[in-house]
Write a protein that holds these residues in place. Structure first.
Motif, PDB file in Angstrom:
ATOM      1  N   ILE A  99      -1.732  -4.146   3.738  1.00 17.68           N
ATOM      2  CA  ILE A  99      -1.417  -2.805   2.885  1.00 17.68           C
ATOM      3  C   ILE A  99      -2.565  -3.366   1.872  1.00 17.68           C
ATOM      4  O   ILE A  99      -2.610  -3.912   1.308  1.00 17.68           O
ATOM      5  N   SER A 100      -1.792  -1.478   1.337  1.00 21.17           N
ATOM      6  CA  SER A 100      -2.439  -1.975  -0.361  1.00 21.17           C
ATOM      7  C   SER A 100      -1.582  -2.767  -1.570  1.00 21.17           C
ATOM      8  O   SER A 100      -0.039  -3.095  -1.101  1.00 21.17           O
ATOM      9  N   ALA A 101      -1.937  -2.818  -2.221  1.00 19.05           N
ATOM     10  CA  ALA A 101      -1.391  -3.897  -3.872  1.00 19.05           C
ATOM     11  C   ALA A 101      -0.312  -2.934  -3.982  1.00 19.05           C
ATOM     12  O   ALA A 101       0.569  -3.034  -4.494  1.00 19.05           O
ATOM     13  N   SER A 102      -0.205  -1.761  -4.137  1.00 21.46           N
ATOM     14  CA  SER A 102       0.455  -0.002  -4.408  1.00 21.46           C
ATOM     15  C   SER A 102       1.429  -0.644  -3.952  1.00 21.46           C
ATOM     16  O   SER A 102       2.977  -1.050  -4.626  1.00 21.46           O
ATOM     17  N   LEU A 103       1.521  -0.815  -2.435  1.00 19.39           N
ATOM     18  CA  LEU A 103       2.838  -0.352  -1.693  1.00 19.39           C
ATOM     19  C   LEU A 103       3.304  -1.321  -1.527  1.00 19.39           C
ATOM     20  O   LEU A 103       4.355  -1.483  -1.046  1.00 19.39           O
ATOM     21  N   GLU A 104       2.559  -2.372  -1.535  1.00 15.74           N
ATOM     22  CA  GLU A 104       3.528  -3.995  -1.825  1.00 15.74           C
ATOM     23  C   GLU A 104       4.100  -4.380  -3.309  1.00 15.74           C
ATOM     24  O   GLU A 104       5.462  -4.824  -2.848  1.00 15.74           O
ATOM     25  N   ARG A 105       3.856  -3.801  -4.020  1.00 14.19           N
ATOM     26  CA  ARG A 105       5.004  -4.114  -4.800  1.00 14.19           C
ATOM     27  C   ARG A 105       5.760  -2.442  -5.012  1.00 14.19           C
ATOM     28  O   ARG A 105       6.836  -3.080  -5.464  1.00 14.19           O
ATOM     29  N   LEU A 106       5.469  -1.666  -4.352  1.00 16.27           N
ATOM     30  CA  LEU A 106       6.074  -0.769  -4.396  1.00 16.27           C
ATOM     31  C   LEU A 106       8.122  -1.249  -3.598  1.00 16.27           C
ATOM     32  O   LEU A 106       8.797  -1.082  -4.071  1.00 16.27           O
ATOM     33  N   ILE A 107       7.556  -1.977  -2.697  1.00 15.69           N
ATOM     34  CA  ILE A 107       8.571  -2.313  -1.827  1.00 15.69           C
ATOM     35  C   ILE A 107       9.304  -3.918  -2.025  1.00 15.69           C
ATOM     36  O   ILE A 107      10.134  -3.792  -2.561  1.00 15.69           O
ATOM     37  N   LEU A 108       8.146  -4.409  -3.378  1.00 14.69           N
ATOM     38  CA  LEU A 108       8.972  -5.670  -3.656  1.00 14.69           C
ATOM     39  C   LEU A 108      10.248  -5.141  -4.710  1.00 14.69           C
ATOM     40  O   LEU A 108      10.746  -5.981  -5.076  1.00 14.69           O
ATOM     41  N   TYR A 109       9.712  -3.954  -5.128  1.00 14.08           N
ATOM     42  CA  TYR A 109      11.047  -3.936  -6.108  1.00 14.08           C
ATOM     43  C   TYR A 109      11.817  -2.504  -5.613  1.00 14.08           C
ATOM     44  O   TYR A 109      12.229  -2.671  -6.669  1.00 14.08           O
ATOM     45  N   LEU A 110      12.296  -3.000  -4.984  1.00 14.75           N
ATOM     46  CA  LEU A 110      13.619  -2.586  -3.787  1.00 14.75           C
ATOM     47  C   LEU A 110      14.162  -3.673  -4.411  1.00 14.75           C
ATOM     48  O   LEU A 110      15.820  -3.650  -3.961  1.00 14.75           O
ATOM     49  N   GLY A 259       5.459  -2.656 -14.245  1.00 15.82           N
ATOM     50  CA  GLY A 259       4.878  -3.631 -13.016  1.00 15.82           C
ATOM     51  C   GLY A 259       4.531  -2.533 -11.951  1.00 15.82           C
ATOM     52  O   GLY A 259       2.887  -2.815 -12.182  1.00 15.82           O
ATOM     53  N   PRO A 260       4.869  -1.844 -11.236  1.00 15.62           N
ATOM     54  CA  PRO A 260       4.102  -1.405 -10.546  1.00 15.62           C
ATOM     55  C   PRO A 260       3.512  -0.170 -10.580  1.00 15.62           C
ATOM     56  O   PRO A 260       2.633   0.409 -10.278  1.00 15.62           O
ATOM     57  N   MET A 261       4.313   0.205 -12.241  1.00 14.97           N
ATOM     58  CA  MET A 261       2.246   1.221 -12.711  1.00 14.97           C
ATOM     59  C   MET A 261       1.387   0.942 -12.944  1.00 14.97           C
ATOM     60  O   MET A 261       0.285   1.010 -12.700  1.00 14.97           O
ATOM     61  N   SER A 262       1.597  -0.107 -13.390  1.00 16.75           N
ATOM     62  CA  SER A 262      -0.148  -1.591 -13.507  1.00 16.75           C
ATOM     63  C   SER A 262      -0.278  -1.405 -12.284  1.00 16.75           C
ATOM     64  O   SER A 262      -1.984  -1.768 -12.350  1.00 16.75           O
ATOM     65  N   THR A 263       0.422  -2.467 -11.219  1.00 11.54           N
ATOM     66  CA  THR A 263       0.525  -2.869 -10.004  1.00 11.54           C
ATOM     67  C   THR A 263      -1.150  -1.464 -10.078  1.00 11.54           C
ATOM     68  O   THR A 263      -2.146  -1.805  -9.132  1.00 11.54           O
ATOM     69  N   LEU A 264      -0.500  -0.376  -9.588  1.00 12.43           N
ATOM     70  CA  LEU A 264      -0.901   1.135  -8.924  1.00 12.43           C
ATOM     71  C   LEU A 264      -2.233   1.556 -10.221  1.00 12.43           C
ATOM     72  O   LEU A 264      -3.707   1.130  -9.494  1.00 12.43           O
ATOM     73  N   LEU A 265      -2.211   1.269 -11.705  1.00 10.04           N
ATOM     74  CA  LEU A 265      -3.183   1.628 -11.734  1.00 10.04           C
ATOM     75  C   LEU A 265      -4.965   0.370 -12.011  1.00 10.04           C
ATOM     76  O   LEU A 265      -5.869   0.702 -11.877  1.00 10.04           O
ATOM     77  N   MET A 266      -4.284  -1.200 -11.724  1.00  9.60           N
ATOM     78  CA  MET A 266      -4.808  -2.052 -10.995  1.00  9.60           C
ATOM     79  C   MET A 266      -5.873  -1.862 -10.363  1.00  9.60           C
ATOM     80  O   MET A 266      -7.209  -2.047 -10.094  1.00  9.60           O
ATOM     81  N   GLY A 267      -4.890  -1.586  -8.880  1.00  6.89           N
ATOM     82  CA  GLY A 267      -5.465  -0.826  -7.762  1.00  6.89           C
ATOM     83  C   GLY A 267      -6.533  -0.316  -7.205  1.00  6.89           C
ATOM     84  O   GLY A 267      -7.585  -0.329  -7.144  1.00  6.89           O
ATOM     85  N   VAL A 268      -6.435   1.011  -8.332  1.00  5.12           N
ATOM     86  CA  VAL A 268      -7.447   1.410  -8.433  1.00  5.12           C
ATOM     87  C   VAL A 268      -8.625   1.373  -9.296  1.00  5.12           C
ATOM     88  O   VAL A 268      -9.520   1.906  -8.860  1.00  5.12           O
ATOM     89  N   TRP A 269      -8.615   0.716 -10.280  1.00  8.24           N
ATOM     90  CA  TRP A 269      -9.693   0.813 -11.072  1.00  8.24           C
ATOM     91  C   TRP A 269     -10.621  -0.640 -10.368  1.00  8.24           C
ATOM     92  O   TRP A 269     -11.486  -0.707 -10.451  1.00  8.24           O
ATOM     93  N   ILE A 270      -9.534  -1.581 -10.238  1.00  7.54           N
ATOM     94  CA  ILE A 270     -10.222  -2.959  -9.485  1.00  7.54           C
ATOM     95  C   ILE A 270     -11.210  -2.846  -8.224  1.00  7.54           C
ATOM     96  O   ILE A 270     -11.577  -3.803  -7.576  1.00  7.54           O
ATOM     97  N   LEU A 271      -9.426  -2.762  -7.309  1.00  6.11           N
ATOM     98  CA  LEU A 271      -9.580  -2.439  -6.075  1.00  6.11           C
ATOM     99  C   LEU A 271     -10.536  -0.990  -5.310  1.00  6.11           C
ATOM    100  O   LEU A 271     -10.489  -1.032  -4.380  1.00  6.11           O
ATOM    101  N   GLY A 272      -9.947  -0.136  -6.134  1.00  5.12           N
ATOM    102  CA  GLY A 272     -10.971   0.731  -5.378  1.00  5.12           C
ATOM    103  C   GLY A 272      -9.966   1.856  -4.894  1.00  5.12           C
ATOM    104  O   GLY A 272     -10.096   2.312  -3.686  1.00  5.12           O
ATOM    105  N   GLU A 273      -8.170   1.278  -4.680  1.00  6.18           N
ATOM    106  CA  GLU A 273      -7.192   1.752  -3.255  1.00  6.18           C
ATOM    107  C   GLU A 273      -7.258   3.811  -4.579  1.00  6.18           C
ATOM    108  O   GLU A 273      -7.352   4.327  -5.166  1.00  6.18           O
ATOM    109  N   PRO A 274      -6.756   4.789  -3.601  1.00  6.05           N
ATOM    110  CA  PRO A 274      -6.553   5.684  -3.596  1.00  6.05           C
ATOM    111  C   PRO A 274      -5.449   6.071  -4.716  1.00  6.05           C
ATOM    112  O   PRO A 274      -4.444   5.297  -4.321  1.00  6.05           O
ATOM    113  N   PHE A 275      -5.927   6.909  -4.821  1.00  5.43           N
ATOM    114  CA  PHE A 275      -4.731   7.908  -6.707  1.00  5.43           C
ATOM    115  C   PHE A 275      -4.455   9.078  -6.039  1.00  5.43           C
ATOM    116  O   PHE A 275      -5.371   9.855  -6.047  1.00  5.43           O
TER     117      PHE A 275
END
Length: 301
Positions: A99-110, A259-275
């Motif tokens: 899974i993407s880093a963004s979804l991983e961080r959201l799940i952990l944030y539960l 944290g989740p917002m930083s993961t989301l932005l780093m995922g888009v910027w570094i990994l090219g994940e969808p935004f």
């Protein structure tokens, strides 16, 4: 809050934000390392091997001048290290393969919601209506992002989400059962010893499941593991502890929502994940729900 000098408050907020961002970078580094063909067992071993000296130093430093650990303390450290740092980390690393880093961080944030559920299940602690509504909001946000990712990755996304969710559950178990040991040993000393124990479990797992020769591992994986061990493992623990000393655990936890917002932005910027709108909406729901779960009851303010 009102008793904190402005300079102390500012320093605490900056430390908490930096610690949360550093923690969140772990998923980004893991995803980058997977591009070099390494597996979760080897990657976790490298991270923990490189972090081991820092954890051992942390445990020694926090225990200076204090009574040595008793037998029951060692048993508690081993149990919490296995559950909270070894098993949780391994499931998280494994899930990131799918899974993407963004979804991983959201799940952990539960995690705060899982601690509430465990408290209700184990100790019959009542969950307030406000907390139940907040939990529903958080989980709807995760489901929103998960549904979008499922349509793209199929069954792999379901497996990855399940593994990361189990990682969050095992860490919630660690938090639930660590209360007494934290009072006896202190949070930094416990984190140091439990993490050191987890390093041992990771090394043992690698020795049992993989050839001891790691010469096949790409050089970039070694550098990424070192970065992970220092910047995303040991350093954030110290930053968060320093923040708690200045502004307390409640405000530190609230600041950690970056944290989740930083993961989301780093995922888009570094990994090219969808935004896209799905991820933005899901993140907003998760953060809103967790904010209300962790917020003190308004009747006391």
């Amino acid at each position: 809050m009102s008793g904190n000098p402005p300079s102390q408050l500012t320093a605490g907020l900056l430390l908490a934000a930096a610690g949360s961002i550093a923690f969140s970078g772990k998923a980004i580094i893991v995803k980058l390392a997977y591009r070099y063909g390494v597996d979760a067992v080897t990657l976790l071993m490298l991270r923990m091997l490189m972090a081991l000296p820092m954890f051992a130093l942390m445990a020694w430093w926090a225990g200076r001048g204090k009574a040595p650990l008793e037998r029951q303390d060692w048993l508690g450290v081993l149990g919490l290290g296995f559950c909270g740092y070894y098993l949780s980390s391994f499931l998280d690393f494994w899930g990131l393969e799918y899974i993407s880093a963004s979804l991983e961080r959201l799940i952990l944030y539960l995690n705060p919601t899982l601690v509430l559920v465990l408290g209700w299940f184990l100790y019959k602690k009542r969950i307030a209506q406000r907390q139940a509504v907040a939990m529903a909001i958080s989980y709807s946000g995760v489901l929103l992002v998960f549904g979008h990712e499922l349509s793209l990755a199929g069954a792999n996304a379901a497996l990855g989400a399940l593994l990361v969710f189990l990682s969050a559950v095992t860490y919630a178990v660690y938090l639930t059962y660590s209360g007494q040991l934290v009072k006896r040993l202190g949070s930094l000393r416990l984190a140091g010893w439990a993490s050191t124990a987890a390093c041992g479990f990771c090394l043992l797992q690698f020795a049992l499941l993989r050839p001891l020769d790691v010469s096949h591992v790409h050089e970039q994986v070694l550098w990424l593991s070192l970065l992970n061990a220092v910047a995303c493992t040991a350093l954030p623990v110290l930053l968060v502890m320093m923040a708690i000393e200045r502004i307390g655990p409640g405000l530190t936890a609230q600041t950690g929502m970056i944290g989740p917002m930083s993961t989301l932005l780093m995922g888009v910027w570094i990994l090219g994940e969808p935004f896209n709108a799905w991820i933005i909406a899901g993140t907003a729901l998760v953060l809103s729900g967790v904010f209300w779960v962790t917020r003190p009851d308004g009747r006391t303010s």
